[in-house]
Design a protein around this motif. Structure first.
Motif, PDB file in Angstrom:
ATOM      1  N   TRP A 298       0.812  -1.218   0.000  1.00 26.73           N
ATOM      2  CA  TRP A 298       0.000   0.000   0.000  1.00 26.73           C
ATOM      3  C   TRP A 298       0.851   1.276   0.000  1.00 26.73           C
ATOM      4  CZ3 TRP A 298      -4.353   1.443   4.073  1.00 26.73           C
ATOM      5  CH2 TRP A 298      -5.224   2.363   3.490  1.00 26.73           C
TER       6      TRP A 298
ATOM      7  N   GLY B  12      -1.165   3.091   4.833  1.00 25.69           N
ATOM      8  CA  GLY B  12      -1.726   2.737   6.134  1.00 25.69           C
ATOM      9  C   GLY B  12      -1.339   3.667   7.248  1.00 25.69           C
TER      10      GLY B  12
ATOM     11  N   TRP C  59      -9.048  -8.539  -0.270  1.00 25.53           N
ATOM     12  CA  TRP C  59      -9.493  -7.154  -0.468  1.00 25.53           C
ATOM     13  C   TRP C  59     -10.855  -6.982   0.195  1.00 25.53           C
ATOM     14  CZ3 TRP C  59      -7.547  -2.652  -1.981  1.00 25.53           C
ATOM     15  CH2 TRP C  59      -8.436  -1.614  -2.301  1.00 25.53           C
ATOM     16  N   THR C  60     -10.942  -6.090   1.192  1.00 25.02           N
ATOM     17  CA  THR C  60      -9.885  -5.239   1.724  1.00 25.02           C
ATOM     18  C   THR C  60     -10.093  -5.087   3.211  1.00 25.02           C
ATOM     19  OG1 THR C  60      -8.950  -2.987   1.676  1.00 25.02           O
ATOM     20  CG2 THR C  60     -11.236  -3.211   1.041  1.00 25.02           C
TER      21      THR C  60
ATOM     22  N   VAL D 186      -9.886  -2.371   4.765  1.00 30.07           N
ATOM     23  CA  VAL D 186     -10.437  -1.033   4.994  1.00 30.07           C
ATOM     24  C   VAL D 186     -11.552  -0.756   3.984  1.00 30.07           C
ATOM     25  CG1 VAL D 186      -8.450  -0.001   6.124  1.00 30.07           C
ATOM     26  CG2 VAL D 186      -8.476  -0.137   3.652  1.00 30.07           C
TER      27      VAL D 186
ATOM     28  N   GLU E 225     -18.056  -1.209  -0.954  1.00 26.91           N
ATOM     29  CA  GLU E 225     -16.922  -1.973  -1.459  1.00 26.91           C
ATOM     30  C   GLU E 225     -17.301  -3.432  -1.711  1.00 26.91           C
ATOM     31  OE1 GLU E 225     -13.801  -2.094  -3.198  1.00 26.91           O
ATOM     32  OE2 GLU E 225     -13.520  -0.457  -1.763  1.00 26.91           O
TER      33      GLU E 225
ATOM     34  N   SER F 262      -1.720  -2.440   5.707  1.00 32.10           N
ATOM     35  CA  SER F 262      -2.015  -2.401   4.273  1.00 32.10           C
ATOM     36  C   SER F 262      -3.503  -2.477   3.988  1.00 32.10           C
ATOM     37  CB  SER F 262      -1.301  -3.568   3.559  1.00 32.10           C
ATOM     38  OG  SER F 262      -1.614  -3.583   2.180  1.00 32.10           O
ATOM     39  N   ASP F 263      -3.877  -2.113   2.748  1.00 31.53           N
ATOM     40  CA  ASP F 263      -5.268  -2.271   2.330  1.00 31.53           C
ATOM     41  C   ASP F 263      -5.496  -3.607   1.625  1.00 31.53           C
ATOM     42  OD1 ASP F 263      -3.778  -1.581   0.098  1.00 31.53           O
ATOM     43  OD2 ASP F 263      -5.293  -0.239  -0.749  1.00 31.53           O
ATOM     44  N   HIS F 264      -4.455  -4.445   1.560  1.00 25.21           N
ATOM     45  CA  HIS F 264      -4.583  -5.827   1.084  1.00 25.21           C
ATOM     46  C   HIS F 264      -4.133  -6.769   2.192  1.00 25.21           C
ATOM     47  CE1 HIS F 264      -4.953  -5.437  -3.464  1.00 25.21           C
ATOM     48  NE2 HIS F 264      -4.738  -4.182  -3.083  1.00 25.21           N
TER      49      HIS F 264
END
Length: 261
Positions: A36, A42, A205-206, A208, A213, A250-252
């Motif tokens: 990310w 993050g 994913w994800t 966040v 989403e 991270s967003d993953h």
């Protein structure tokens, strides 16, 4: 189309050449991790990304989104720092892609898309990260091949009619990238260990999500020429992940798979 044909030929060569490998077994954990925006996304220190990698007890990591980013006039390149803190070897593929390895990197393709890693006295594997690229000479050596990456597209193994009937996805979709790799013999390690796409979706994913989403599995560890024995998700909570790293940077979520060869 020509590239897919070349990859298919290479996998066929690999299957015929596996006898070149040593009989002494090796166990290796391979991960795919999108960090990310070089850890800036993050808003946590790079040390937290290193802690998440350490928590997975992985041996080889394909890093994505490792581009050098500028914030407040300062350029940030934290991947070397992360590798050093873990005591890992670092290979810069360019374009924000890196391979971190507990074991030494002894060779690479001319394009730098893939590296040859020595995991034992007479034991080697080839590791590719993110790029749809193979090399015929690599395949002739007969060593296991790994491909990590976040494809930004889901898997055809997840968007099945069964998943659609269960209300997880609206329709069945045979996503072409993962389908093409499957057809040439590159196996999805997570789905091999967790074949039920309904009860174990394995979302990366994800961590966040926004209100609208779509949750999905976008990060993969593909393999050929060896046996996968385990696969798990590292993320922000026990509700979503098998291994927890908190706060999560991270967003993953990170996917890690264990192989014997």
């Amino acid at each position: 189309m020509r590239k897919i044909s070349e990859i298919l030929c290479c996998v066929a060569i690999l299957c015929c050449a596996l006898s070149a490998c040593s009989d002494k077994p090796a166990t290796v954990k391979v991960s795919s991790f999108n960090i990310w925006l070089n850890t800036l996304g993050g808003k946590l220190p790079p040390s937290q990304t290193a802690k998440v990698i350490e928590a997975s007890q992985t041996d080889i990591v394909g890093i994505q989104e490792g581009h050098i980013y500028e914030e407040d006039g300062i350029k940030h390149d934290h991947v070397p720092e992360i590798a050093e803190s873990l005591g890992f070897h670092l290979f810069n593929q360019g374009e924000g892609h890196y391979i971190l390895s507990r074991y030494p990197v002894v060779d690479s393709t001319a394009s730098r898309y893939g590296v040859k890693i020595q995991v034992g006295k007479d034991k080697f594997c080839w590791m590719f990260n993110c790029h749809l690229y193979y090399n015929q000479q690599v395949m002739k050596e007969g060593y296991p091949v790994f491909l990590t990456g976040h494809f930004n597209k889901p898997s055809f193994l997840d968007w099945t009619q069964r998943a659609a009937d269960a209300g997880i996805h609206k329709i069945k979709v045979e996503w072409p990238a993962t389908k093409a790799f499957s057809e040439i013999g590159m196996n999805d390690s997570y789905r091999t260990i967790h074949p039920d796409e309904v009860s174990t979706p394995g979302y990366t994913w994800t961590p966040v999500p926004s209100e609208q989403e779509i949750l999905d599995r976008l990060d993969f560890v593909l393999y050929s020429g060896c046996k996968v024995t385990d696969s798990f998700i590292t993320g922000e909570s026990e509700a979503t992940s098998d291994v927890v790293g908190s706060p999560y940077p991270s967003d993953h979520r990170m996917v890690t798979s264990c192989f014997n060869f």
